[in-house]
Design a protein around this motif. Structure first.
Motif, PDB file in Angstrom:
ATOM      1  N   GLN A   9      33.355  41.322  32.947  1.00 23.64           N
ATOM      2  CA  GLN A   9      34.432  42.018  33.636  1.00 23.64           C
ATOM      3  C   GLN A   9      35.766  41.346  33.331  1.00 23.64           C
ATOM      4  O   GLN A   9      35.823  40.195  32.905  1.00 23.64           O
ATOM      5  CB  GLN A   9      34.199  42.017  35.142  1.00 23.64           C
ATOM      6  N   SER A  10      36.830  42.086  33.566  1.00 22.43           N
ATOM      7  CA  SER A  10      38.171  41.525  33.442  1.00 22.43           C
ATOM      8  C   SER A  10      38.472  40.649  34.649  1.00 22.43           C
ATOM      9  O   SER A  10      37.699  40.618  35.616  1.00 22.43           O
ATOM     10  CB  SER A  10      39.198  42.658  33.346  1.00 22.43           C
ATOM     11  N   VAL A  11      39.592  39.963  34.611  1.00 21.74           N
ATOM     12  CA  VAL A  11      39.985  39.122  35.742  1.00 21.74           C
ATOM     13  C   VAL A  11      40.088  39.939  37.024  1.00 21.74           C
ATOM     14  O   VAL A  11      39.768  39.459  38.119  1.00 21.74           O
ATOM     15  CB  VAL A  11      41.324  38.413  35.434  1.00 21.74           C
ATOM     16  N   ASP A  12      40.514  41.199  36.894  1.00 26.15           N
ATOM     17  CA  ASP A  12      40.641  42.051  38.081  1.00 26.15           C
ATOM     18  C   ASP A  12      39.375  42.849  38.363  1.00 26.15           C
ATOM     19  O   ASP A  12      39.400  43.827  39.110  1.00 26.15           O
ATOM     20  CB  ASP A  12      41.862  42.967  37.969  1.00 26.15           C
ATOM     21  N   GLY A  13      38.256  42.431  37.792  1.00 25.37           N
ATOM     22  CA  GLY A  13      36.962  42.970  38.179  1.00 25.37           C
ATOM     23  C   GLY A  13      36.562  44.292  37.558  1.00 25.37           C
ATOM     24  O   GLY A  13      35.654  44.961  38.051  1.00 25.37           O
ATOM     25  N   LYS A  14      37.194  44.693  36.455  1.00 21.96           N
ATOM     26  CA  LYS A  14      36.891  45.977  35.841  1.00 21.96           C
ATOM     27  C   LYS A  14      35.908  45.818  34.678  1.00 21.96           C
ATOM     28  O   LYS A  14      36.016  44.901  33.864  1.00 21.96           O
ATOM     29  CB  LYS A  14      38.174  46.630  35.317  1.00 21.96           C
ATOM     30  N   LEU A  15      34.957  46.769  34.610  1.00 20.69           N
ATOM     31  CA  LEU A  15      33.975  46.765  33.521  1.00 20.69           C
ATOM     32  C   LEU A  15      34.463  47.560  32.321  1.00 20.69           C
ATOM     33  O   LEU A  15      34.002  47.347  31.191  1.00 20.69           O
ATOM     34  CB  LEU A  15      32.656  47.375  34.005  1.00 20.69           C
ATOM     35  N   ALA A  16      35.343  48.509  32.546  1.00 17.92           N
ATOM     36  CA  ALA A  16      35.853  49.383  31.491  1.00 17.92           C
ATOM     37  C   ALA A  16      37.172  49.971  31.970  1.00 17.92           C
ATOM     38  O   ALA A  16      37.618  49.716  33.094  1.00 17.92           O
ATOM     39  CB  ALA A  16      34.843  50.494  31.178  1.00 17.92           C
ATOM     40  N   THR A  17      37.809  50.799  31.136  1.00 17.77           N
ATOM     41  CA  THR A  17      39.048  51.449  31.530  1.00 17.77           C
ATOM     42  C   THR A  17      38.754  52.634  32.435  1.00 17.77           C
ATOM     43  O   THR A  17      37.605  53.043  32.610  1.00 17.77           O
ATOM     44  CB  THR A  17      39.811  51.962  30.296  1.00 17.77           C
ATOM     45  N   ARG A  18      39.792  53.224  32.989  1.00 15.85           N
ATOM     46  CA  ARG A  18      39.615  54.396  33.853  1.00 15.85           C
ATOM     47  C   ARG A  18      39.031  55.582  33.081  1.00 15.85           C
ATOM     48  O   ARG A  18      38.497  56.511  33.675  1.00 15.85           O
ATOM     49  CB  ARG A  18      40.941  54.791  34.502  1.00 15.85           C
ATOM     50  N   ARG A  19      39.118  55.545  31.762  1.00 14.81           N
ATOM     51  CA  ARG A  19      38.520  56.599  30.935  1.00 14.81           C
ATOM     52  C   ARG A  19      37.033  56.351  30.678  1.00 14.81           C
ATOM     53  O   ARG A  19      36.395  57.109  29.971  1.00 14.81           O
ATOM     54  CB  ARG A  19      39.261  56.702  29.601  1.00 14.81           C
ATOM     55  N   ARG A  20      36.515  55.262  31.236  1.00 17.00           N
ATOM     56  CA  ARG A  20      35.103  54.890  31.069  1.00 17.00           C
ATOM     57  C   ARG A  20      34.770  54.591  29.608  1.00 17.00           C
ATOM     58  O   ARG A  20      33.643  54.764  29.159  1.00 17.00           O
ATOM     59  CB  ARG A  20      34.180  55.994  31.589  1.00 17.00           C
ATOM     60  N   GLU A  21      35.753  54.134  28.870  1.00 20.96           N
ATOM     61  CA  GLU A  21      35.549  53.795  27.470  1.00 20.96           C
ATOM     62  C   GLU A  21      35.032  52.369  27.355  1.00 20.96           C
ATOM     63  O   GLU A  21      35.402  51.490  28.137  1.00 20.96           O
ATOM     64  CB  GLU A  21      36.861  53.938  26.689  1.00 20.96           C
ATOM     65  N   GLN A  22      34.192  52.137  26.354  1.00 21.19           N
ATOM     66  CA  GLN A  22      33.655  50.797  26.133  1.00 21.19           C
ATOM     67  C   GLN A  22      34.795  49.839  25.856  1.00 21.19           C
ATOM     68  O   GLN A  22      35.725  50.151  25.108  1.00 21.19           O
ATOM     69  CB  GLN A  22      32.675  50.810  24.962  1.00 21.19           C
ATOM     70  N   LEU A  23      34.729  48.665  26.471  1.00 19.45           N
ATOM     71  CA  LEU A  23      35.809  47.690  26.392  1.00 19.45           C
ATOM     72  C   LEU A  23      35.244  46.346  25.976  1.00 19.45           C
ATOM     73  O   LEU A  23      34.276  45.868  26.562  1.00 19.45           O
ATOM     74  CB  LEU A  23      36.490  47.572  27.763  1.00 19.45           C
ATOM     75  N   ARG A  24      35.825  45.749  24.944  1.00 22.35           N
ATOM     76  CA  ARG A  24      35.373  44.427  24.510  1.00 22.35           C
ATOM     77  C   ARG A  24      36.066  43.373  25.366  1.00 22.35           C
ATOM     78  O   ARG A  24      37.252  43.107  25.213  1.00 22.35           O
ATOM     79  CB  ARG A  24      35.675  44.203  23.026  1.00 22.35           C
TER      80      ARG A  24
END
Length: 229
Positions: A9-24
């Motif tokens: 997850q990102s520092v702010d606790g997100k697994l992906a973007t709001r578009r639900r796109e895969q995020l490295r």
């Protein structure tokens, strides 16, 4: 069954973007760590949302680990598990190839014709629950099939459901050095959320990898929130 949840997850606790796109979020060092955790598991579980968004394969990256599993009398790759109440997994999804056994956890509401199509595509359908998958019952079914150690890779809805059903033993979270933002971006534990009492965790280890940190927790069963899937 011993259940290990692993996520990045990102520092702010997100697994992906709001578009639900895969995020490295992590890098090579953490990818190798995840591969080690997979190699130690009997099966790797994701929700159908992850299958639809990322079309993952969920097999091992390192051939040496596959060889070590074979030498110990296990399958080369862990089994793959999809939580998919109504059978939305595409019949051409990578997770349904013959690289490893794939269990599809479905509800009784699954259309019989759809079940037949998924079975023909390579899934072993496990029915547990009426309208939605009953994870506790489904995990019991997996245990009967020899799954003693299960790795849960997400997404947030599945992770929340596992905690709500009191099924989690360990949590490993890689926190990457980035901000994603977005009130609609998926988080580590989505779902309805806890409001009265909350699963309690015990921090047991921290390891810096790439430009982030892995936080490892054990679940404190005595304080874990009761709930259902």
């Amino acid at each position: 069954m011993h259940v290990v949840v692993n996520a990045a997850q990102s520092v702010d606790g997100k697994l992906a973007t709001r578009r639900r796109e895969q995020l490295r979020i992590s890098g090579p060092e953490d990818f190798d760590r995840v591969d080690r955790v997979r190699a130690a598991a009997d099966a790797v579980l994701v929700g159908v949302g992850t299958v639809l968004a990322d079309d993952p394969h969920l097999t091992l990256d390192e051939e040496d680990r596959r060889v070590q599993r074979l030498r110990s009398g296990r399958s080369g790759d862990p089994a793959r598990v999809v939580v998919d109440s109504t059978g939305r997994t595409p019949t051409d999804a990578r997770i349904l190839d013959d690289a490893a056994t794939t269990y599809l956890l479905a509800a009784e509401a699954l259309d019989p014709e759809r079940r037949e199509a998924l079975t023909a595509a390579g899934a072993e359908v496990v029915v547990a629950g009426a309208e939605r998958v009953d994870l506790a019952a489904a995990f019991d079914e997996l245990s009967e099939r020899g799954i003693d150690r299960l790795m849960v890779e997400g997404g947030g809805e599945v992770i929340y459901s596992c905690f709500a059903a009191e099924l989690v033993d360990e949590l490993h979270v890689y926190v990457g050095s980035m901000i994603v933002g977005g009130r609609d971006a998926p988080t580590l534990a989505d779902g309805e959320g806890f409001v009265d009492s909350f699963p309690r965790l015990k921090l047991v280890d921290t390891v810096r990898l790439d430009d982030g940190i892995v936080l490892s927790y054990q679940v404190d069963a005595a304080d874990e929130t009761p709930g259902a899937t």
